[in-house]
Design a protein around this motif. Structure first.
Motif, PDB file in Angstrom:
ATOM      1  N   UNK A  36      -1.882   2.792   6.299  1.00  0.00           N
ATOM      2  CA  UNK A  36      -1.215   2.211   7.645  1.00  0.00           C
ATOM      3  C   UNK A  36      -0.641   1.022   7.365  1.00  0.00           C
ATOM      4  N   UNK A  37      -0.920   0.130   6.411  1.00  0.00           N
ATOM      5  CA  UNK A  37      -0.325  -1.214   5.854  1.00  0.00           C
ATOM      6  C   UNK A  37       1.015  -0.841   5.365  1.00  0.00           C
ATOM      7  N   UNK A  38       1.217   0.268   4.507  1.00  0.00           N
ATOM      8  CA  UNK A  38       2.444   0.523   4.137  1.00  0.00           C
ATOM      9  C   UNK A  38       3.410   0.870   5.193  1.00  0.00           C
ATOM     10  N   UNK A  96       8.966   5.596  -6.118  1.00  0.00           N
ATOM     11  CA  UNK A  96       7.882   5.784  -5.536  1.00  0.00           C
ATOM     12  C   UNK A  96       7.770   4.368  -4.783  1.00  0.00           C
ATOM     13  N   UNK A  97       7.395   4.139  -3.495  1.00  0.00           N
ATOM     14  CA  UNK A  97       6.926   2.838  -2.838  1.00  0.00           C
ATOM     15  C   UNK A  97       5.466   2.845  -2.365  1.00  0.00           C
ATOM     16  N   UNK A 126      -4.168  13.024  -4.195  1.00  0.00           N
ATOM     17  CA  UNK A 126      -2.947  11.828  -4.395  1.00  0.00           C
ATOM     18  C   UNK A 126      -1.777  11.868  -3.345  1.00  0.00           C
ATOM     19  N   UNK A 127      -1.632  10.954  -2.469  1.00  0.00           N
ATOM     20  CA  UNK A 127      -0.515  11.157  -1.475  1.00  0.00           C
ATOM     21  C   UNK A 127       0.527   9.844  -1.741  1.00  0.00           C
ATOM     22  N   UNK A 128       1.621  10.162  -1.749  1.00  0.00           N
ATOM     23  CA  UNK A 128       2.812   9.117  -2.163  1.00  0.00           C
ATOM     24  C   UNK A 128       3.879   9.078  -1.079  1.00  0.00           C
ATOM     25  N   UNK A 129       4.624   8.138  -1.095  1.00  0.00           N
ATOM     26  CA  UNK A 129       5.876   7.892  -0.237  1.00  0.00           C
ATOM     27  C   UNK A 129       6.851   7.536  -1.228  1.00  0.00           C
ATOM     28  N   UNK A 130       8.079   7.989  -0.740  1.00  0.00           N
ATOM     29  CA  UNK A 130       9.352   7.682  -1.551  1.00  0.00           C
ATOM     30  C   UNK A 130      10.402   6.991  -0.720  1.00  0.00           C
TER      31      UNK A 130
END
Length: 274
Positions: A39-41, A257-258, A267-271
């Motif tokens: 949520x913070x991201x 990757x951010x 593992x969950x990621x955002x780009x």
């Protein structure tokens, strides 16, 4: 939206974001901090943009159509397409305006690229749209158009779609793919999926961060990656396909990757591109 000379100060990046589990950010969870970092991201994205977007084009994992369909209502409703959650989560609101003229222009752009497109006048925004946007742009002031995936979930077609959308970024349109980098319902909370999710995440990160031509080729063949099918089973890869659209829309922009976190043993990621 009419064509205009690019303005580098307005050029928007493109994002692939995780949208969590249903309305997870707006309810109690056990443990309580399960979704706090994600949520913070999401809340921090707006402050990292070069300018306020003129509009948002969001591709959600939760809409598939025979064509690449676009919401064309001026005031779209919300679709509460999650089940078994607290009653309060079905009262959430996000009264954001649509952008019918932009939707029509995008449909024309998609058709000109040789891909099927259509406008959907009655469909509202599903939770892959309004749940993350409530965090990203809480004021609900920036017009939003939702774009569907195409049934069949062919990676090449979605990369091609993204390439057709790339010029929108230079016109101040923020392109967002909303899905999950891991999405196997059997795997969440199961420690047997932790290592496979991490291995696939490393491959996905390397693919996104490769130079654009290599990135395109790798993502076209994502199903050959290690543990790809453990993370996105055949016929249920819709949560990864928004990444293909966003990567296609990136053009020559670099990807990185951010955000990355172990959530529910996976593992969950955002780009971000550009």
């Amino acid at each position: 939206m009419s064509e205009a000379m690019p303005d580098s100060s307005l050029t928007q990046p493109a994002y692939f974001i995780p949208h969590g589990a249903g309305p997870c950010f707006f309810m109690n969870w056990n443990p309580a901090n399960t979704w706090q970092q994600m949520a913070a991201f999401l809340r921090g994205i707006e402050s990292d943009l070069p300018a306020s977007p003129k509009a948002i084009l969001l591709i959600s994992a939760h809409w598939q159509d025979d064509a690449f369909a676009l919401t064309a209502a001026a005031e779209p409703d919300l679709i509460y397409d999650y089940f078994g959650f607290p009653e309060s989560t079905y009262q959430l609101t996000y009264p954001v305006p649509g952008a019918p003229e932009l939707a029509a222009a995008i449909a024309e752009r998609i058709s000109a690229a040789g891909l099927p497109s259509r406008l959907e006048q009655s469909r509202g925004f599903d939770h892959g749209v309004f749940i993350p946007l409530k965090l990203m742009f809480a004021q609900a002031e920036i017009p939003v158009v939702q774009l569907s995936l195409q049934r069949g979930l062919d990676a090449s077609a979605h990369l091609q779609l993204g390439a057709a959308l790339a010029p929108l970024r230079e016109q101040g349109v923020l392109i967002v793919g909303s899905g999950m980098s891991f999405h196997n319902m059997r795997g969440y909370g199961d420690p047997r999926y932790t290592a496979p999710s991490e291995i696939f995440d490393r491959w996905l990160t390397d693919a996104v961060q490769a130079e654009p031509a290599t990135r395109y080729a790798l993502l076209q063949q994502w199903q050959t990656a290690p543990h790809a099918i453990d993370c996105h089973p055949h016929g249920a890869e819709e949560h990864l396909l928004p990444l293909m659209v966003v990567a296609g829309a990136a053009g020559a922009a670099n990807g990185r990757k951010v955000y990355s976190e172990n959530v529910l043993r996976t593992q969950l990621s955002a780009f971000r591109f550009g």
